[in-house]
Enzyme design. Structure first.
Site, PDB file in Angstrom:
ATOM      1  N   CYS A  70       0.352  10.433   2.248  1.00  0.00           N
ATOM      2  CA  CYS A  70       1.606  10.133   1.538  1.00  0.00           C
ATOM      3  C   CYS A  70       2.806  10.528   2.390  1.00  0.00           C
ATOM      4  O   CYS A  70       3.008  11.698   2.697  1.00  0.00           O
ATOM      5  CB  CYS A  70       1.576  10.898   0.217  1.00  0.00           C
ATOM      6  SG  CYS A  70       3.157  11.238  -0.541  1.00  0.00           S
ATOM      7  N   CYS A  73       5.463  12.866   0.905  1.00  0.00           N
ATOM      8  CA  CYS A  73       4.917  14.222   0.746  1.00  0.00           C
ATOM      9  C   CYS A  73       5.208  15.082   1.970  1.00  0.00           C
ATOM     10  O   CYS A  73       5.363  16.299   1.853  1.00  0.00           O
ATOM     11  CB  CYS A  73       3.402  14.167   0.525  1.00  0.00           C
ATOM     12  SG  CYS A  73       2.916  13.423  -1.042  1.00  0.00           S
TER      13      CYS A  73
END
Ligand SMILES: [Zn+2]
Length: 150
Positions: A70, A73
């Site tokens: 991600c 993230c």
């Protein structure tokens, strides 16, 4: 940098105001003289440790639900690294890899990552999804905690 951070003494519980630059020089508690050792990095937690590290913790815990693939993230991760050092002793930062901990992710209804869930004395007090600047994140933490503690 001359920032002061708050460190909670693990021995007597006193809050100590410590110069950020002194953190590497073994600071000691002003009340009892014991060394101040607070986690200054996010802690990686799985299903087995979640109860002890988050739900049984007597203070404030920010849990980052993330995954290695991600992109946003990663932006959150670097902000949390910094926050863990700045707020060592007063804010515990926990990371849950949702790829490895699907049960925790479904338990907390994680639909998108990154999702940050804030706990205070074992209770979920707020939740936010997506990346944001550090100043905004800190303001969100402070207002969320103030709302339940006032
Ligand atoms: Zn102490």
């Amino acid at each position: 940098m001359t920032d002061k951070i708050m460190l909670k003494c693990p021995a007597c519980g006193a809050m100590n105001r410590v110069d950020e630059r002194r953190l590497t020089a073994q600071p000691v508690c002003g009340r009892c003289g014991k060394p101040l050792t607070a986690p200054s990095k996010p802690i990686h937690v799985g299903g087995a440790e979640f109860q002890k590290e988050v739900l049984d913790w007597p203070g404030t815990v920010l849990v980052d639900f993330w995954a290695p693939w991600c992109g946003p993230c990663r932006a959150v991760a670097s902000i949390l690294e910094e926050l863990a050092a700045r707020r060592s002793g007063s804010l515990k930062i926990v990371k849950v890899n949702t790829d490895e901990n699907g049960e925790l992710a479904s338990q907390f209804g994680i639909f998108s990552i990154p999702t940050l869930i804030l706990f205070d004395r074992g209770n979920k007090i707020n939740e936010i999804a997506g990346a944001m600047p550090r100043s905004q994140l800190e303001a969100w933490i402070d207002s969320s905690v103030a709302a339940v503690r006032s």
